[in-house]
Write an enzyme that holds these catalytic residues in place. Structure first.
Site, PDB file in Angstrom:
ATOM      1  CB  SER A  98      -0.967   0.019   1.185  1.00  0.00           C
ATOM      2  OG  SER A  98      -0.284   0.281   2.383  1.00  0.00           O
ATOM      3  CE  LYS A 124      -2.714   2.127   4.830  1.00  0.00           C
ATOM      4  NZ  LYS A 124      -2.497   1.266   3.722  1.00  0.00           N
TER       5      LYS A 124
END
Length: 186
Positions: free
Chosen positions: A39, A80
């Site tokens: 990701s 993230k």
């Protein structure tokens, strides 16, 4: 005999102090983490090993575009990038990030965008149109909006909602393994 006993006691003390220091440092200051998944590509790769800085994870210390580690579930931590801070309105259109109506460049995505041939890297959205936001148009106080750099394959705030600051373990930007990737990432 007494000298050997004293030496053994000193070694045990030194070892105990080292263990306590390691526990304190890992618990309150720095911790290793392994990137799990794709990701955050191209910035971070699966199985990269990083150091998480646990110092200064109050909302005032987190800046837009910092890479953070947070508790997503009881058994899983996510890595993230911070896109939105409290009070921000987030929108993507034409593969461009708009925060409070102002376009922002994301230099860490430029090369990736050039490689995409079948549409935008980031699908268009407005914060208030995301199901997880329940019509809310700004990032709530005490929370952040995060996204993975691999926008097509990232489970992030578009899917899980905003992240409460108390769930953030810390910031990270230093890869220490594999050796060919050692260094600071932006």
């Amino acid at each position: 005999m007494a000298k050997k006993k004293n030496e053994l006691v000193e070694w045990i003390k030194a070892l105990a102090i080292a263990i306590v220091l390691a526990i304190v440092i890992r618990s309150f200051f720095f911790a290793p983490i392994v990137v799990d998944g794709q990701s955050m590509m191209p910035t971070l790769n699966h199985q990269d090993r990083m150091i998480v800085n646990k110092i200064g994870t109050k909302i005032a210390d987190i800046k837009r575009f910092d890479i953070v580690v947070f508790h997503a579930t009881e058994e899983k931590d996510y890595i993230k990038r911070v896109i939105g801070l409290p009070g921000d309105h987030i929108e993507y259109k034409d593969d461009t990030l708009f925060i409070n109506g102002k376009p922002y460049e994301e230099p860490y995505l430029e090369q990736y965008k050039k490689e995409i041939i079948d549409g935008p890297l980031t699908e268009p959205f407005k914060l208030e149109n995301l199901d997880v936001m329940n019509g809310q148009s700004t990032v709530p106080e005490g929370e952040i909006f995060v996204m993975g750099d691999n926008r097509r394959y990232s489970k992030d705030s578009r899917h899980i909602g905003t992240v409460p600051i108390e769930e953030v373990m810390g910031k990270t930007n230093f890869v220490y393994w594999p050796l060919e990737e050692v260094g600071i990432v932006e």
